[in-house]
Design an enzyme around this catalytic site. Structure first.
Site: not given
Ligand code: PBG
Length: 342
Positions: A207, A260
């Site tokens: 991620k 991601k």
């Molecule tokens: C963080 C989290 C994020 C997303 C899902 N869980 C990213 C973040 O704020 O760093 C992003 C999902 C999206 O942009 O659709 N726990």
């Protein structure tokens, strides 16, 4: 190996492009609604669904409402059977305690879903504290010798509690997204100790610290209140590190791994699939990628349905087995209707 054609074109790739039937026959990547996972937002303290700001067409649902159930049922009727739940609490605190409260938004939604829909839908739960914590970080901040930092191992203790409470409430799959080291091992251990060895883990393994999360953070009210996430999410300049993250998550007990975002990281998806071909790989087509499609369509630069199918197919072609996407319902409907832009 390419055969060089002598003098005149003997090799004619165009032969396989001349009709709809032949293009469909030789297509390598095909989309199926059963491989989509649909993110859903539930928010404590509301009684009616409200628009999810920045995520056109999406809503935040009351956790115990019929609206939530109807929305899921509609998706299931179109073949989308898997969901990823995110919760927005009424109050935030330092450790994000509403994330593990037995009456927290995700826990209430899970119980409602199990009561109304049984175990037919697969429900995964995002495990993090950023949306629940007053500081907006995915871990617990502490003062250290170099200033404030995110305390990895203190955070793992909180993650254990969240995992167990989500499993108790009825989660099929727990999806830790905080990028703390050792998070999969900690959660696996906590689940097993409490008798939830059947609960799977989908790890947000690779991620990245991405600017594509903008709309999501508005919907979740989860933007960091100070600093940023670069000390725990991956650096976009690194590719091979994804292999290390995936390898360790698998060693720690992950059942499904994830890359991601998806669209700007197709090379990472491809790399992970080639190196771990036997492991189910999810790719998260994130909020900013979704917003770009909507904006292109609104400006008249592309037809939304065509662009959406191209994006999702590209993610599939790169090697994703599972696509987590806000397009899931629309794409499933188009597939059901036989829509084919290729
Ligand atoms: C963080 C989290 C994020 C997303 C899902 N869980 C990213 C973040 O704020 O760093 C992003 C999902 C999206 O942009 O659709 N726990």
């Amino acid at each position: 190996m390419t055969v060089v054609s002598p003098g005149f074109p003997r090799v004619r790739p165009r032969r396989l492009r001349g009709s709809q039937a032949i293009r469909d026959l030789v297509a390598e990547a095909r989309l199926e609604p059963s491989a989509f996972m649909l993110p859903i937002f539930v928010r404590e303290g509301i009684t009616e669904p409200e628009p999810a700001p920045g995520l056109e067409g999406h809503k935040r649902y009351p956790p115990d409402s019929n609206h939530l159930i109807e929305f899921m049922q509609n998706a299931m009727d179109l073949g989308v059977k898997s969901f990823l739940l995110f919760g927005v609490p009424r109050v935030k605190d330092e450790v994000g305690s509403r994330a593990y409260a037995s009456d927290g938004p995700v826990q209430v939604a899970l119980r409602t879903i199990r009561r109304e829909l049984g175990w037919e839908p697969l429900v995964a739960t995002d495990l993090c504290i950023c949306g629940y914590a007053s500081h907006g970080h995915c871990g617990i901040p502490r003062k250290g010798r170099r200033g404030v930092y995110i305390d990895n191992d203190a955070t793992l203790e909180v993650y254990r509690k969240i995992a167990v409470s989500q499993a108790e409430a009825g989660a099929d799959v727990i999806a830790p997204s905080g990028m703390m080291d050792g998070q999969v091992a900690a959660i696996r251990d906590a689940l097993d100790r409490e008798g939830f060895s059947d609960v799977a883990i989908m790890a947000y393994s690779a991620k990245y610290a991405s600017r594509f999360y903008g709309p999501f953070r508005t919907v979740m009210d989860s933007a960091p209140r100070f600093g940023d996430r670069r000390s725990y999410q991956m650096d976009p300049r690194r590719r091979l590190e994804a292999l290390r993250e995936v390898h360790h998550d698998l060693m720690e007990g992950a059942d499904i791994v994830m890359v991601k975002p998806a669209l700007a990281y197709l090379d990472v998806i491809s790399l992970v699939k080639e190196n771990f071909p036997d492991v189910p790989l999810a790719a998260y087509n994130v909020s900013g990628e979704y917003a770009m499609v909507k904006l292109m369509a609104r400006e008249g630069f592309a037809q939304e349905s065509e662009l959406m199918m191209e994006v999702l197919t590209a993610i599939k072609r790169a090697g994703a087995d599972i696509i987590i996407t806000y397009h899931a319902v629309d794409a499933a409907r188009l597939i059901k209707e036989g829509f084919n832009p290729f």
